[in-house]
Scaffold this active site. Structure first.
Site, PDB file in Angstrom:
ATOM      1  CG  ASP A 168      -1.905   0.883   1.346  1.00  0.00           C
ATOM      2  OD1 ASP A 168      -3.198   0.984   0.069  1.00  0.00           O
ATOM      3  OD2 ASP A 168      -1.696   1.472   2.751  1.00  0.00           O
ATOM      4  CD  GLU A 220      -1.938   2.594  -3.530  1.00  0.00           C
ATOM      5  OE1 GLU A 220      -3.226   2.695  -3.849  1.00  0.00           O
ATOM      6  OE2 GLU A 220      -1.697   2.766  -2.426  1.00  0.00           O
TER       7      GLU A 220
HETATM    8  C1  NOJ Z   1      -4.352   3.309  -0.551  1.00  0.00           C
HETATM    9  C2  NOJ Z   1      -5.814   1.754  -0.597  1.00  0.00           C
HETATM   10  O1  NOJ Z   1      -5.951   1.662  -1.909  1.00  0.00           O
HETATM   11  C3  NOJ Z   1      -6.959   3.506   0.154  1.00  0.00           C
HETATM   12  O2  NOJ Z   1      -7.906   1.866   0.160  1.00  0.00           O
HETATM   13  C4  NOJ Z   1      -6.382   3.663   1.258  1.00  0.00           C
HETATM   14  O3  NOJ Z   1      -7.722   3.740   2.031  1.00  0.00           O
HETATM   15  C5  NOJ Z   1      -5.043   4.408   1.431  1.00  0.00           C
HETATM   16  N1  NOJ Z   1      -4.289   3.802   0.666  1.00  0.00           N
HETATM   17  C6  NOJ Z   1      -4.381   4.230   2.336  1.00  0.00           C
HETATM   18  O4  NOJ Z   1      -4.496   2.792   3.441  1.00  0.00           O
END
Ligand code: NOJ
Ligand code: CA
Length: 555
Positions: free
Chosen positions: A201, A244
């Site tokens: 993440d 990500e």
């Molecule tokens: C990215 C995630 O995909 C999202 O859903 C989340 O709110 C944020 N990171 C914080 O963890």
């Protein structure tokens, strides 16, 4: 199971346990329910399941606010149920990757509780503090309109703490070697329980310098990624990290590493946004540009390709007029837009419920250079519930059947309301009906996935665009181990006859074998192909001969 570089030809499916299948009738999806659905997923052809966060959490950001990295939220089951699940996947030859959310914890995590209440606690330095309110406290918020600042004062600590996301998600001081050691420990723990890697993440924020005095564009510590990757591969040779990172193409290589020594996979947000622009306007040029810009990458690295995910469709990397065009086509109403940059709807409603466009979009995504990542529910073209706040509208429970609450739960209080009534209600849109119907989208997708697996050229090969004479039709050819495939997509609402020239070295002057129907294309005397593409039509061709399965080298 092929172990080396398995992710190059994988089909990934992401889901959250809580909204997938509830077995014990408390209204919340659980590991037992998910395990019972593994045959369904295997039948669809999924090779890898990506689980969104399922660890104990107050659940204020859909689980992305973790309060214990070494457990399963009791609402979803136990660690025992988790291992039953990974074992069930292994039996079926499927892999599991899980979210690794280590940019921040929940404010309810015992580390943060100790850090704020006791300045001498060893956990104090695991977070990012400032005595006074930092000057940059209101810049860099990720959820504009909902999140007010990135620093919040904590009365117990008598100090301000940094949070890139919501105020209940204090950032970990990721540069602290003790925090890094803990991140490795977390990875090691889940690897022992059977996972094949992590969707990491918020990677740019994990590696960014954090603190009250960092410059507006804080330096990144890319070396951290190499350390994570090394550890992972020492413990488990074929485990991967899928990052990500919604970054600019000029920064991609820093995430993969010049020699492929950092992340194995990264989501291609650049392609994603330009793909939606192409779908909205039928102009493929920016998509081609994005694919060219993101092309250079080490041989072992791979892009994750996707249409929609659990967040808003972020259009922040498009130009203002481009973004306006996508909004106009797919999210014209303010209620459909989010954070000033994205669209929060599910795929099928965005496409106006048009099955042709859904097939086109899915076929295109599946044939772009990378590994497809499918969002649960999109296999049956589920809709959204715009009465739910922020991103919740596209996170409603899976619709299994026409039973009450779509067969998701026996409880009358599901964790989130199942979509009911209207075109996308479970009464019309559900797995059971679509399984029985050979023409359903579900069965179309199963066939496409089967064919996608037979075309490893997409994940492994090199690609080139082939001229079609119009910006509305995209033709892309892959080459790998002396085999070639050609994909043609008509983004336009009008039928078009396109000409595929024979190529400078006669690359396409042979028979084009249609992989999805018996409608092959013979070249004319000059070695050119004239192909009539219907509105939103798509073609998957293998170049060369009918015996392609025999000629193809094995992976
Ligand atoms: C990215 C995630 O995909 C999202 O859903 C989340 O709110 C944020 N990171 C914080 O963890
Ligand atoms: Ca349950």
């Amino acid at each position: 199971m092929i172990n080396d570089l398995w992710y190059k030809n994988a089909v990934v499916y992401c889901l959250s346990v809580g909204t997938y299948m509830d077995v014990n009738g408390d209204g919340i999806g659980d590991f037992e329910g998910l395990t019972r659905r593994l045959d369904y997923l295997q039948g669809l052809g999924i090779t890898t399941i990506w689980l969104m966060p399922f660890q104990p959490s107050p659940g204020r950001d859909n689980g992305y606010d973790i309060s214990d990295y070494y457990g399963v939220d009791p609402r979803y089951g136990t660690l025992g149920d988790f291992v039953e699940f990974t074992h069930g996947c292994q039996q079926r030859g499927m892999r599991v990757i899980i979210d690794l959310v280590v940019n921040h914890t929940s404010d309810q995590h015992p580390w943060f509780k100790a850090a704020r209440s006791d300045p001498t606690s060893k956990y104090r330095d695991w977070y990012v503090w400032s005595k006074a309110e930092p000057k940059n406290a209101t810049t860099g918020v990720v959820f504009p309109g909902v999140q007010k600042s990135t620093w919040t004062r904590d009365a117990a600590a008598k100090a301000w703490y940094f949070h890139r996301f919501y105020d209940f998600q204090p950032d970990l001081a990721t540069a602290n070697p003790h925090v890094q050691a803990e991140i490795l420990k977390i990875m090691g723990f889940w690897l022992e329980l059977g996972v094949s890697g992590f969707r990491m993440d918020a990677v740019p924020f994990v590696i960014s310098a954090k603190g009250a005095r960092v410059p507006a564009k804080p330096p990144e510590q890319f070396d951290m990624l190499r350390r994570f990757r090394e550890f992972l591969q020492w413990r488990c040779g074929d485990a991967i990290i899928l990052g990500e990172a919604n970054v600019l193409p000029e920064d991609d290589m820093k995430y993969f590493g010049g020699d492929g020594e950092r992340l194995q996979m990264v989501f291609n947000f650049q392609a994603n946004q330009n793909l939606f622009y192409a779908l909205a306007t039928a102009d493929c040029r920016p998509l081609k540009k994005a694919l060219k810009a993101t092309k250079p990458r080490p041989a072992t690295a791979q892009w994750g390709m996707f249409l929609r995910n659990h967040d808003e469709l972020d259009l922040g990397r498009l130009t203002e007029p481009q973004r306006a065009a996508v909004f106009a086509a797919f999210g014209p109403d303010a209620s459909m837009q989010l954070y000033g940059r994205g669209i929060r709807r599910r795929l099928m409603p965005m496409l106006g419920g048009d099955r042709r466009r859904l097939e086109l979009a899915t076929s295109l995504m599946m044939t772009l250079p990378g590994t497809p990542v499918i969002r649960y529910g999109d296999e049956i073209a589920m809709g959204d519930d715009l009465s739910l706040k922020e991103r919740e509208c596209a996170r409603t429970p899976m619709q299994w059947s026409t039973e009450p609450h779509g067969g998701f739960t026996k409880s009358d209080h599901p964790i989130s309301p199942v979509i009911s009534g209207g075109a996308y209600g479970f009464e019309h849109t559900n797995v059971a009906d679509q399984r029985r119907d050979p023409d359903s989208f579900l069965n179309w997708l199963e066939r496409i996935i089967r064919m996608r697996k037979e075309v490893p050229e997409i994940g492994w090969g090199d690609f080139q665009f082939v001229p079609t004479g119009t910006h509305e039709v995209l033709a892309i050819r892959y080459e790998w181990r002396r085999n070639s495939v050609l994909f043609v997509h008509n983004l336009g609402a009008q039928p078009r006859e396109v000409t595929i020239e024979r190529g400078a070295e006669g690359e396409h002057d042979g028979l084009l074998v249609n992989l999805l129907s018996g409608d092959h294309s013979e070249p004319d005397k000059q070695g050119c192909h004239r192909i009539l593409m219907e509105a939103y039509g798509y073609r998957w061709f293998r170049i060369g001969g009918l015996d392609y399965l025999l000629r193809r080298s094995e992976v």
